[in-house]
Design an enzyme around this catalytic site. Structure first.
Site, PDB file in Angstrom:
ATOM      1  N   THR A   1       6.267   8.833  -1.396  1.00  0.00           N
ATOM      2  CA  THR A   1       6.803   7.548  -1.858  1.00  0.00           C
ATOM      3  C   THR A   1       6.390   7.373  -3.309  1.00  0.00           C
ATOM      4  O   THR A   1       5.217   7.112  -3.603  1.00  0.00           O
ATOM      5  CB  THR A   1       6.274   6.387  -1.005  1.00  0.00           C
ATOM      6  OG1 THR A   1       6.674   6.573   0.354  1.00  0.00           O
ATOM      7  CG2 THR A   1       6.830   5.048  -1.506  1.00  0.00           C
TER       8      THR A   1
ATOM      9  N   LYS B   1      13.266   3.267   0.806  1.00  0.00           N
ATOM     10  CA  LYS B   1      11.871   3.159   1.240  1.00  0.00           C
ATOM     11  C   LYS B   1      11.166   2.002   0.551  1.00  0.00           C
ATOM     12  O   LYS B   1      10.437   1.225   1.177  1.00  0.00           O
ATOM     13  CB  LYS B   1      11.134   4.468   0.952  1.00  0.00           C
ATOM     14  CG  LYS B   1       9.630   4.415   1.187  1.00  0.00           C
ATOM     15  CD  LYS B   1       9.273   4.108   2.636  1.00  0.00           C
ATOM     16  CE  LYS B   1       7.785   3.895   2.843  1.00  0.00           C
ATOM     17  NZ  LYS B   1       6.983   5.117   2.723  1.00  0.00           N
TER      18      LYS B   1
ATOM     19  N   LYS C   1       0.179   0.080  -4.036  1.00  0.00           N
ATOM     20  CA  LYS C   1       0.945   1.029  -4.845  1.00  0.00           C
ATOM     21  C   LYS C   1       2.439   0.889  -4.594  1.00  0.00           C
ATOM     22  O   LYS C   1       3.246   0.820  -5.525  1.00  0.00           O
ATOM     23  CB  LYS C   1       0.499   2.453  -4.516  1.00  0.00           C
ATOM     24  CG  LYS C   1       1.243   3.538  -5.298  1.00  0.00           C
ATOM     25  CD  LYS C   1       1.298   4.859  -4.541  1.00  0.00           C
ATOM     26  CE  LYS C   1       2.339   4.832  -3.447  1.00  0.00           C
ATOM     27  NZ  LYS C   1       2.592   6.175  -2.843  1.00  0.00           N
TER      28      LYS C   1
END
Length: 345
Positions: free
Chosen positions: A143, A218, A293
């Protein structure tokens, strides 16, 4: 994809050009009659990557080989020993370098923590020499930000190989049980090659569109997860303080319109869901630092399209503050509930 292309015209143009120039001739076709002696590479044996690689090893033909690499040598050693103790089956080799992985593999899967790691790994792949006549398929399940994914993909495609972004949802539990959902960003011509590979490590593969769209999907999903986690922590918190029993409140929410994954499966209140990280001191699960993050990456992605995220900034600060707190750092992201209780004292 149109908004993504408008936001990153040069990168998207490079991706399209590289895709048009290459002559993709897959080394292996996936069908009901498996072809033997395929070589697999897997880089990144962390909490997610290790069980993903284990599931891949268990499902590819015994005549295949897997080359693994991780900076944590104990992880690669454990993986090789586990494969050896399993007896006859797919041969596992521990690579001494990243370049060893890219040289011998037909398909390379990467699962890495941050954009800088993805950049460094693929730079090493390229430095190791990818200009031979044997095309490879690179699948990045990390990711990361959209810009980095498109840049890395473009650098791979211009050398005559294919790169797809396929981040995952499902956490460590899903990785272990091979029930992950993959969000695939790939050209239509590559979907048929990438999907069977991903299905060996997960349950669902959703083709989101062209390269880069897997990452966008995502980040959008994790943005919503970050918000619903905070809302669940706050709702549970004030309800309990006003005298409600935690389990009864959760039961109410989970049969009403407030129901969501953080309330039903990953409830942030200790003891409400026995299998949730909150019931074991917030150990395991999806780390608060990783959610912090991902939230930052989602904010950056939204900025590319000039999309306004009203809740983003206060949530970002909350996750950062929880991550920095001595009693919360290194824990599951549901630990924001604990942080809110500590902060209100």
């Amino acid at each position: 994809m149109s908004a993504l292309r408008r936001a990153l015209p040069r990168l998207s143009g490079a991706c399209r050009s590289a895709r048009n120039q290459q002559q993709w001739a897959p080394v292996r076709h996936f069908s009901s009659s498996p072809i033997t002696r395929a070589n697999w590479g897997f880089v990144g044996l962390g909490q997610m990557g290790y069980p993903m690689a284990r599931n891949l090893r268990a499902k590819v033909p015994a005549t295949d080989s897997i080359t693994v690499y991780d900076v944590n040598e104990s992880a690669t050693r454990q993986f090789a020993e586990e494969a050896s103790s399993a007896g006859a089956g797919t041969r596992v080799t521990v690579a001494k370098s990243l370049q060893d992985v890219s040289r011998v593999s037909d398909t390379v899967i990467t699962m890495l923590p941050q954009p800088k790691h993805v950049q460094a790994v693929y730079q090493e792949f390229i430095a190791g020499g990818l200009e031979d006549a044997r095309p490879r398929l690179f699948i990045d399940c990390s990711t990361i930000d959209v810009k980095t994914s498109l840049e890395v993909g473009s650098s791979i495609r211009v050398l005559g190989h294919e790169f797809v972004d396929a981040p995952v949802s499902g956490g460590v539990v899903g990785a272990s049980a091979a029930t992950l959902t993959f969000m695939l960003g790939a050209s239509d011509s590559i979907v048929g090659k990438a999907q069977p590979i991903l299905e060996m490590m997960g349950k669902r593969v959703i083709h989101m569109g062209e390269p880069g769209t897997g990452i966008v999907g995502k980040l959008a999903n994790n943005y919503l997860l970050a918000m619903s986690n905070v809302a669940t922590a706050e709702a549970m918190g004030f309800g309990i303080k006003l005298g409600l029993d935690a389990k009864k409140l959760a039961s109410l929410i989970n049969c009403s319109t407030g129901k969501c994954w953080p309330s039903e499966v990953n409830n942030p209140v200790p003891g409400v869901v026995e299998s949730a990280p909150s019931s074991r001191e917030y150990q395991g699960g999806f780390g608060v630092s990783l959610m912090s993050k991902d939230l930052k990456l989602a904010i950056a992605a939204a900025e590319l399209a000039d999309a306004k995220l009203v809740l983003a900034e206060p949530a970002r600060k909350l996750y950062e503050d929880a991550e920095a707190h001595e009693d919360c750092k290194g824990r599951d992201f549901s630990v924001v509930y604990k942080y809110l209780q500590l902060a209100s004292k």
